[in-house]
Design a protein around this motif. Structure first.
Motif, PDB file in Angstrom:
ATOM      1  N   GLU A  55     -23.650 -25.313 -33.904  1.00 28.78           N
ATOM      2  CA  GLU A  55     -24.526 -25.953 -34.878  1.00 28.78           C
ATOM      3  C   GLU A  55     -25.984 -25.593 -34.629  1.00 28.78           C
ATOM      4  O   GLU A  55     -26.732 -25.317 -35.564  1.00 28.78           O
ATOM      5  N   LEU A  56     -26.379 -25.583 -33.370  1.00 32.55           N
ATOM      6  CA  LEU A  56     -27.755 -25.227 -33.025  1.00 32.55           C
ATOM      7  C   LEU A  56     -28.073 -23.802 -33.468  1.00 32.55           C
ATOM      8  O   LEU A  56     -29.145 -23.532 -34.010  1.00 32.55           O
ATOM      9  N   ARG A  57     -27.140 -22.902 -33.285  1.00 35.55           N
ATOM     10  CA  ARG A  57     -27.335 -21.508 -33.699  1.00 35.55           C
ATOM     11  C   ARG A  57     -27.644 -21.435 -35.198  1.00 35.55           C
ATOM     12  O   ARG A  57     -28.560 -20.725 -35.626  1.00 35.55           O
ATOM     13  N   LEU A  58     -26.905 -22.194 -35.998  1.00 43.37           N
ATOM     14  CA  LEU A  58     -27.144 -22.183 -37.444  1.00 43.37           C
ATOM     15  C   LEU A  58     -28.437 -22.906 -37.796  1.00 43.37           C
ATOM     16  O   LEU A  58     -29.183 -22.460 -38.680  1.00 43.37           O
ATOM     17  N   MET A  59     -28.712 -24.016 -37.113  1.00 45.69           N
ATOM     18  CA  MET A  59     -29.954 -24.756 -37.383  1.00 45.69           C
ATOM     19  C   MET A  59     -31.175 -23.887 -37.093  1.00 45.69           C
ATOM     20  O   MET A  59     -32.166 -23.954 -37.818  1.00 45.69           O
ATOM     21  N   GLN A  60     -31.119 -23.069 -36.054  1.00 48.30           N
ATOM     22  CA  GLN A  60     -32.250 -22.196 -35.740  1.00 48.30           C
ATOM     23  C   GLN A  60     -32.546 -21.261 -36.906  1.00 48.30           C
ATOM     24  O   GLN A  60     -33.706 -20.999 -37.221  1.00 48.30           O
ATOM     25  N   ILE A  61     -31.509 -20.795 -37.557  1.00 50.46           N
ATOM     26  CA  ILE A  61     -31.700 -19.927 -38.723  1.00 50.46           C
ATOM     27  C   ILE A  61     -32.309 -20.721 -39.880  1.00 50.46           C
ATOM     28  O   ILE A  61     -33.253 -20.270 -40.528  1.00 50.46           O
ATOM     29  N   VAL A  62     -31.779 -21.914 -40.124  1.00 48.49           N
ATOM     30  CA  VAL A  62     -32.300 -22.745 -41.221  1.00 48.49           C
ATOM     31  C   VAL A  62     -33.755 -23.118 -40.947  1.00 48.49           C
ATOM     32  O   VAL A  62     -34.591 -23.060 -41.856  1.00 48.49           O
ATOM     33  N   TRP A  63     -34.076 -23.503 -39.707  1.00 47.36           N
ATOM     34  CA  TRP A  63     -35.469 -23.833 -39.375  1.00 47.36           C
ATOM     35  C   TRP A  63     -36.379 -22.631 -39.606  1.00 47.36           C
ATOM     36  O   TRP A  63     -37.475 -22.761 -40.114  1.00 47.36           O
ATOM     37  N   GLN A  64     -35.916 -21.464 -39.217  1.00 45.54           N
ATOM     38  CA  GLN A  64     -36.725 -20.256 -39.371  1.00 45.54           C
ATOM     39  C   GLN A  64     -36.965 -19.942 -40.850  1.00 45.54           C
ATOM     40  O   GLN A  64     -38.070 -19.606 -41.248  1.00 45.54           O
ATOM     41  N   LYS A  65     -35.937 -20.076 -41.660  1.00 45.53           N
ATOM     42  CA  LYS A  65     -36.049 -19.714 -43.074  1.00 45.53           C
ATOM     43  C   LYS A  65     -36.654 -20.836 -43.927  1.00 45.53           C
ATOM     44  O   LYS A  65     -37.207 -20.568 -44.974  1.00 45.53           O
ATOM     45  N   GLY A  66     -36.493 -22.077 -43.500  1.00 42.09           N
ATOM     46  CA  GLY A  66     -37.009 -23.207 -44.269  1.00 42.09           C
ATOM     47  C   GLY A  66     -36.019 -23.721 -45.299  1.00 42.09           C
ATOM     48  O   GLY A  66     -35.825 -24.906 -45.448  1.00 42.09           O
ATOM     49  N   HIS A  67     -35.400 -22.841 -46.023  1.00 42.48           N
ATOM     50  CA  HIS A  67     -34.315 -23.162 -46.952  1.00 42.48           C
ATOM     51  C   HIS A  67     -33.489 -21.897 -47.103  1.00 42.48           C
ATOM     52  O   HIS A  67     -34.021 -20.785 -47.088  1.00 42.48           O
TER      53      HIS A  67
END
Length: 131
Positions: A13-25
C-alpha cells in the motif's frame, strides 16, 4: 470532530501511496505504469489495493472527465502518514517512549558522522527553543 487516524499501511500500500502522493491525482493505469517493472503487478491487483486504500481512508476517487476511469486523490498526506507510522512504531516497539526510540537510533552503528552531527544540531536548536 477530528478525523480518526487511518490504519497502518502495508508495504504494498505504501508503494502505491508514494506514487499517488507524487502525482497528486492519478488513475489505476497511471499507478500501474509508474511501478517498477520487476514487480509485474496486474491492473486488477493495483485496482484492488487502491480500493483498500480508499476503504482505509487514505484515498478518494472521482470520475475522470472522459468518464472512462476513476481518478484517485490522497486524503491523507505523506507527513500525516509518517507521523502515524512513527506513533505506531513507538507504541509497538518502544513502550510509547520517544527517548527509547532516539537512544536506539543513536546506538545504531550504521549512523554516520554527518547524521550524528545533524541530530546534535537539532537537539541544540530544540534546547534553545525550550527556554
Amino acid at each position: 470532530m477530528p478525523r480518526k487516524k487511518p490504519p497502518q499501511l502495508t508495504e504494498a500500500e505504501l508503494r502505491l501511496m508514494q506514487i499517488v502522493w507524487q502525482k497528486g491525482h492519478t488513475t489505476v493505469s497511471e499507478v500501474a505504469a509508474a511501478l517498477p517493472k520487476e514487480l509485474d503487478l496486474a491492473y486488477n491487483t493495483v485496482l484492488t489495493t487502491l480500493r483498500i486504500l480508499e476503504t482505509k481512508g487514505y484515498l478518494r476517487h472521482s470520475k475522470a472527465k472522459d468518464a472512462r476511469a476513476f481518478v484517485y486523490r490522497p486524503v491523507v498526506d505523506r507527513l500525516e502518514a509518517t507521523h502515524n507510522a512513527v506513533r505506531q512504531l513507538l507504541g509497538r516497539f518502544f513502550g510509547d517512549s520517544p527517548e527509547a526510540l532516539v537512544l536506539n537510533l543513536l546506538e545504531d552503528e550504521t549512523l554516520g558522522e554527518t547524521e550524528l552531527n545533524k541530530i546534535r544540531m537539532l537537539l541544540q536548536q530544540s534546547k534553545g527553543e525550550g527556554k
